[in-house]
Design a protein around this motif. Structure first.
Motif, mmCIF file in Angstrom:
data_model
loop_
_atom_site.group_PDB
_atom_site.id
_atom_site.type_symbol
_atom_site.label_atom_id
_atom_site.label_comp_id
_atom_site.label_asym_id
_atom_site.label_seq_id
_atom_site.Cartn_x
_atom_site.Cartn_y
_atom_site.Cartn_z
ATOM 1 N N ARG A 301 0.845 -1.198 0.145
ATOM 2 C CA ARG A 301 -0.077 -0.272 -0.046
ATOM 3 C C ARG A 301 0.864 1.124 -0.157
ATOM 4 N NH1 ARG A 301 -3.415 -2.944 3.983
ATOM 5 N NH2 ARG A 301 -1.950 -1.976 5.588
ATOM 6 N N ALA A 302 1.764 1.308 0.590
ATOM 7 C CA ALA A 302 2.968 2.203 0.972
ATOM 8 C C ALA A 302 3.495 2.713 -0.413
ATOM 9 C CB ALA A 302 4.001 2.167 1.941
ATOM 10 N N ARG A 303 3.894 1.418 -1.168
ATOM 11 C CA ARG A 303 4.393 1.564 -2.404
ATOM 12 C C ARG A 303 3.607 2.412 -3.386
ATOM 13 N NH1 ARG A 303 4.874 -1.687 -6.615
ATOM 14 N NH2 ARG A 303 4.234 -3.410 -5.790
ATOM 15 N N TYR A 304 2.237 1.751 -3.561
ATOM 16 C CA TYR A 304 1.459 2.292 -4.320
ATOM 17 C C TYR A 304 1.157 3.738 -4.246
ATOM 18 C CZ TYR A 304 -0.056 -2.455 -5.836
ATOM 19 O OH TYR A 304 -0.212 -3.786 -6.208
ATOM 20 N N ILE A 310 -1.411 7.734 -5.366
ATOM 21 C CA ILE A 310 -2.906 7.391 -5.404
ATOM 22 C C ILE A 310 -3.415 7.386 -3.893
ATOM 23 C CG2 ILE A 310 -2.760 5.887 -7.388
ATOM 24 C CD1 ILE A 310 -3.260 3.636 -5.589
ATOM 25 N N LYS A 311 -4.773 7.565 -3.797
ATOM 26 C CA LYS A 311 -5.275 7.911 -2.428
ATOM 27 C C LYS A 311 -5.221 6.441 -1.527
ATOM 28 C CE LYS A 311 -9.174 9.404 -4.070
ATOM 29 N NZ LYS A 311 -10.661 10.033 -4.476
ATOM 30 N N ASP A 312 -5.064 6.970 -0.448
ATOM 31 C CA ASP A 312 -5.242 5.572 0.720
ATOM 32 C C ASP A 312 -6.229 4.749 0.385
ATOM 33 O OD1 ASP A 312 -3.160 7.358 2.013
ATOM 34 O OD2 ASP A 312 -3.895 7.028 3.815
ATOM 35 N N VAL A 313 -7.528 5.300 0.254
ATOM 36 C CA VAL A 313 -8.538 4.226 0.128
ATOM 37 C C VAL A 313 -8.423 3.612 -0.885
ATOM 38 C CG1 VAL A 313 -10.562 5.285 1.586
ATOM 39 C CG2 VAL A 313 -9.907 6.284 -0.807
ATOM 40 N N ILE A 316 -5.829 0.675 -0.585
ATOM 41 C CA ILE A 316 -6.359 -0.306 0.293
ATOM 42 C C ILE A 316 -7.290 -1.079 -0.610
ATOM 43 C CG2 ILE A 316 -8.176 -0.697 2.164
ATOM 44 C CD1 ILE A 316 -6.841 1.914 3.347
ATOM 45 N N TYR A 317 -8.120 -0.470 -1.283
ATOM 46 C CA TYR A 317 -9.099 -1.186 -2.193
ATOM 47 C C TYR A 317 -8.213 -2.153 -3.063
ATOM 48 C CZ TYR A 317 -12.211 -2.718 -5.779
ATOM 49 O OH TYR A 317 -12.740 -3.565 -6.724
ATOM 50 N N ILE A 318 -7.292 -1.745 -3.788
ATOM 51 C CA ILE A 318 -6.515 -2.697 -4.535
ATOM 52 C C ILE A 318 -5.775 -3.777 -4.116
ATOM 53 C CG2 ILE A 318 -4.626 -2.703 -6.350
ATOM 54 C CD1 ILE A 318 -5.476 -0.022 -7.174
ATOM 55 N N ARG A 342 -3.229 6.654 -12.756
ATOM 56 C CA ARG A 342 -4.123 7.298 -11.554
ATOM 57 C C ARG A 342 -5.371 7.255 -12.431
ATOM 58 N NH1 ARG A 342 -1.459 12.603 -9.846
ATOM 59 N NH2 ARG A 342 0.662 11.856 -9.179
ATOM 60 N N LEU A 343 -5.634 7.507 -13.796
ATOM 61 C CA LEU A 343 -6.991 7.288 -14.271
ATOM 62 C C LEU A 343 -7.211 5.723 -14.452
ATOM 63 C CD1 LEU A 343 -8.878 8.751 -16.440
ATOM 64 C CD2 LEU A 343 -7.725 7.808 -18.338
ATOM 65 N N ALA A 344 -6.296 4.799 -14.570
ATOM 66 C CA ALA A 344 -6.649 3.388 -14.433
ATOM 67 C C ALA A 344 -7.177 2.963 -13.078
ATOM 68 C CB ALA A 344 -5.552 2.534 -14.806
ATOM 69 N N VAL A 345 -6.613 3.619 -12.032
ATOM 70 C CA VAL A 345 -6.855 3.444 -10.777
ATOM 71 C C VAL A 345 -8.417 3.809 -10.334
ATOM 72 C CG1 VAL A 345 -6.396 4.046 -8.313
ATOM 73 C CG2 VAL A 345 -4.835 3.553 -9.581
ATOM 74 N N ASN A 346 -8.894 5.164 -10.876
ATOM 75 C CA ASN A 346 -10.234 5.698 -10.850
ATOM 76 C C ASN A 346 -11.139 4.744 -11.484
ATOM 77 O OD1 ASN A 346 -9.568 7.815 -9.513
ATOM 78 N ND2 ASN A 346 -9.357 9.213 -11.214
ATOM 79 N N TYR A 347 -10.729 4.184 -12.623
ATOM 80 C CA TYR A 347 -11.653 3.296 -13.482
ATOM 81 C C TYR A 347 -11.784 1.872 -12.596
ATOM 82 C CZ TYR A 347 -13.372 6.159 -16.954
ATOM 83 O OH TYR A 347 -14.003 7.062 -17.692
ATOM 84 N N ILE A 348 -10.623 1.630 -12.078
ATOM 85 C CA ILE A 348 -10.722 0.224 -11.069
ATOM 86 C C ILE A 348 -11.687 0.278 -10.073
ATOM 87 C CG2 ILE A 348 -9.470 -1.401 -9.818
ATOM 88 C CD1 ILE A 348 -6.898 -0.914 -11.902
ATOM 89 N N VAL A 349 -11.330 1.396 -9.353
ATOM 90 C CA VAL A 349 -12.107 1.586 -7.936
ATOM 91 C C VAL A 349 -13.461 1.955 -8.158
ATOM 92 C CG1 VAL A 349 -9.716 2.009 -6.711
ATOM 93 C CG2 VAL A 349 -11.162 3.801 -7.394
#
Ligand code: ADP
Ligand code: MG
Length: 476
Positions: A301-304, A310-313, A316-318, A342-349
């Protein structure tokens, strides 16, 4: 002052090993018919001798170093005596005075100890029926002797949510280390919550709650029990030390039995097993165990967060699930642009998580990371509106294939061609004179209405940014 709850957790996990804790019977519960993974040792035949499973000891020690606990120099196994048909020896082999691991912490909660013991047979009590099976109890010894890790926390948790968070983090750790599958529904991980309440600094009498088959039950049972104890004390009663079960249907705890003291178990060192001088076993040296650890959940999580901002939440989700991690790591392997990641993260979460929630199952392993990345590129190029991107993603999950082909086939490619958009606008302006007049008289909301109409007219394919600009130019 109100009552403050105090909670300590006792968590058991079945370890993933080739063979059982003290014999060579297979440790697999999924495939075997009842009473097939058995031998004289795990059936508790008199005169048989147990021997220690090295892989199980190593699993617990790896958990220990991951938690930052102290590994025992000296350890031994004890007999915990009690009578129950699921343990025909009359005792369970466990650890008492010399657990493999002491101390450590997880998710800011202090750990008392982690030790190793054997699981018991699984008993099934048949409900009263019409035939001769009425009221019978059945025993399956496939589970008897499976290595069981027990982790005990200090009484330092003060709310249900923190208890749930701790249990989830432990499940994630066990899975990350590959030491247990840790499914709650399958009983591979079993959580018992000890709960007391007090208005002062000294603890109240604790009650132990069992049968918690989901994280949600853990949280609800704790909250329920704290309230029950408060009502009891407020009405002049007092809490008795007992074991209570959680009734899922009624969402309440119920009394099962009064708690035994440890004296009743008459623990003593098992004379059939050798003592463990762990420091003499090279593969159990702390530095060797540390070197064997994979990236731990909190490290990941810390690495991500650090690498991708990216945001903490979201981290955590990924990180909460192995398949999500595999998928996300595949995505980041293809992409080097942090903005696109980051766009990919938004679409994933949001979108992907939403699609899977609606389906009722996550299928990250079935989704092609390359196709998903292609979709992200189409979005940044303006080929897809956010609506079109959502729809294309849903199609990608359902049908697979190439996002551009899918988007074209379903008419989802965003129209940015000014000539086409002007035609759309002209149609809407002609059809909605009232809204046009309202906008001209200063009503901003009318523009939103007209935009909605234009999106509809273009079947969702119009570029909303461009449409908005064209409208303003046209009717201001
Ligand atoms: P026991 O001897 O009854 O098994 P332990 O002291 O071994 O009790 O503690 C068992 C678990 O109960 C631990 O997780 C511990 O943190 C928790 N615990 C102990 N005392 C309390 C208390 N007063 N309230 C809540 N939890 C407690
Ligand atoms: Mg105890």
């Amino acid at each position: 002052m109100t009552y403050r709850p105090t909670i300590g957790l006792e968590i058991h996990a079945e370890l993933s090993t080739q063979t059982k804790m003290f014999c060579n019977s297979a440790n697999n519960l999924d495939e075997a018919p009842p009473n097939t993974n058995i031998c004289p040792v795990c059936l508790a035949h008199p005169g048989t001798l147990p021997f220690i499973n090295r892989e199980a000891v190593k699993h617990v020690l790896r958990v220990g170093v991951a938690l930052g606990g102290t590994l025992a120099d000296y350890s031994e196994f004890d007999r915990k005596s009690y009578f129950y048909p699921d343990i025909p020896k009359g005792y369970q082999i466990s650890q008492y005075a010399y657990p493999l691991v002491s101390g450590g912490s997880l998710a800011d909660i202090d750990i008392t100890r982690v030790h190793l013991e054997e699981d018991t047979a699984r008993s099934t009590h048949q409900s009263p029926g019409k035939d001769d099976t009425e009221g019978r109890s059945l025993l399956d010894f496939n589970r008897a002797g499976i290595p069981l890790m027990e982790l005990v926390t200090e009484p330092v948790i003060h709310d249900a949510e923190t208890a749930g968070k701790f249990a989830r983090e432990l499940q994630l750790l066990l899975r990350t280390l590959g030491v247990s599958k840790a499914n709650l529904e399958k009983g591979e991980m079993r959580i018992e919550a000890n709960i007391s309440i007090s208005k002062t600094d000294s603890f109240g009498t604790k009650v132990e709650v069992k049968n918690l088959n989901s994280f949600r039950s853990v949280e609800r049972a704790i909250a329920y029990e704290a309230k029950r104890q408060e009502a009891l004390i407020e009405s002049g009663g007092s809490v008795v030390q007992e074991t209570r079960g959680w009734h899922e249907g009624r969402q309440e705890t119920f009394s099962q039995r009064l708690k035994e003291g440890s004296a009743d178990y008459r623990y003593f060192p098992d004379p059939d097993l050798p003592k463990l001088i762990l420091s003499e076993i090279p593969e159990f040296a702390p530095e060797v165990l540390v070197a064997s650890l994979p990236e731990l959940p909190w490290e990941r999580r810390a690495r991500y967060i650090k690498e991708y901002g990216i945001k903490d939440v979201d981290a955590i989700y990924i990180s909460a699930d192995a398949d999500r991690v595999i998928f996300f790591d595949a995505v980041t392997k293809i992409l080097s642009d942090v903005a696109l990641i980051r766009l990919a993260v938004n679409y994933i979460v949001t979108d992907l998580a939403g699609i899977y929630a609606k389906k009722g199952s996550e299928e990250f392993t079935a989704l092609d990371a390359n196709a998903f990345v292609e979709l992200m590129r189409m979005i940044t190029k303006g080929d897809l509106s956010s609506r079109g991107a959502k729809d294309t993603l849903a199609l990608l999950v359902e049908e697979g294939g190439d996002p551009e082909t899918l988007a074209k086939k379903h008419g989802l490619i965003q129209v940015s061609d000014p000539v086409a958009l002007e035609k759309t606008i002209a149609t809407v302006i002609a059809a909605e004179p009232k809204a046009v007049a309202e906008y001209r008289s200063g009503k901003e909301a009318a523009l939103q209405f007209l935009l909605g109409k234009a999106m509809k007219e273009s079947h969702g394919a119009g570029n909303p940014q461009q449409l908005r600009e064209l409208f303003i130019k046209e009717i201001s």
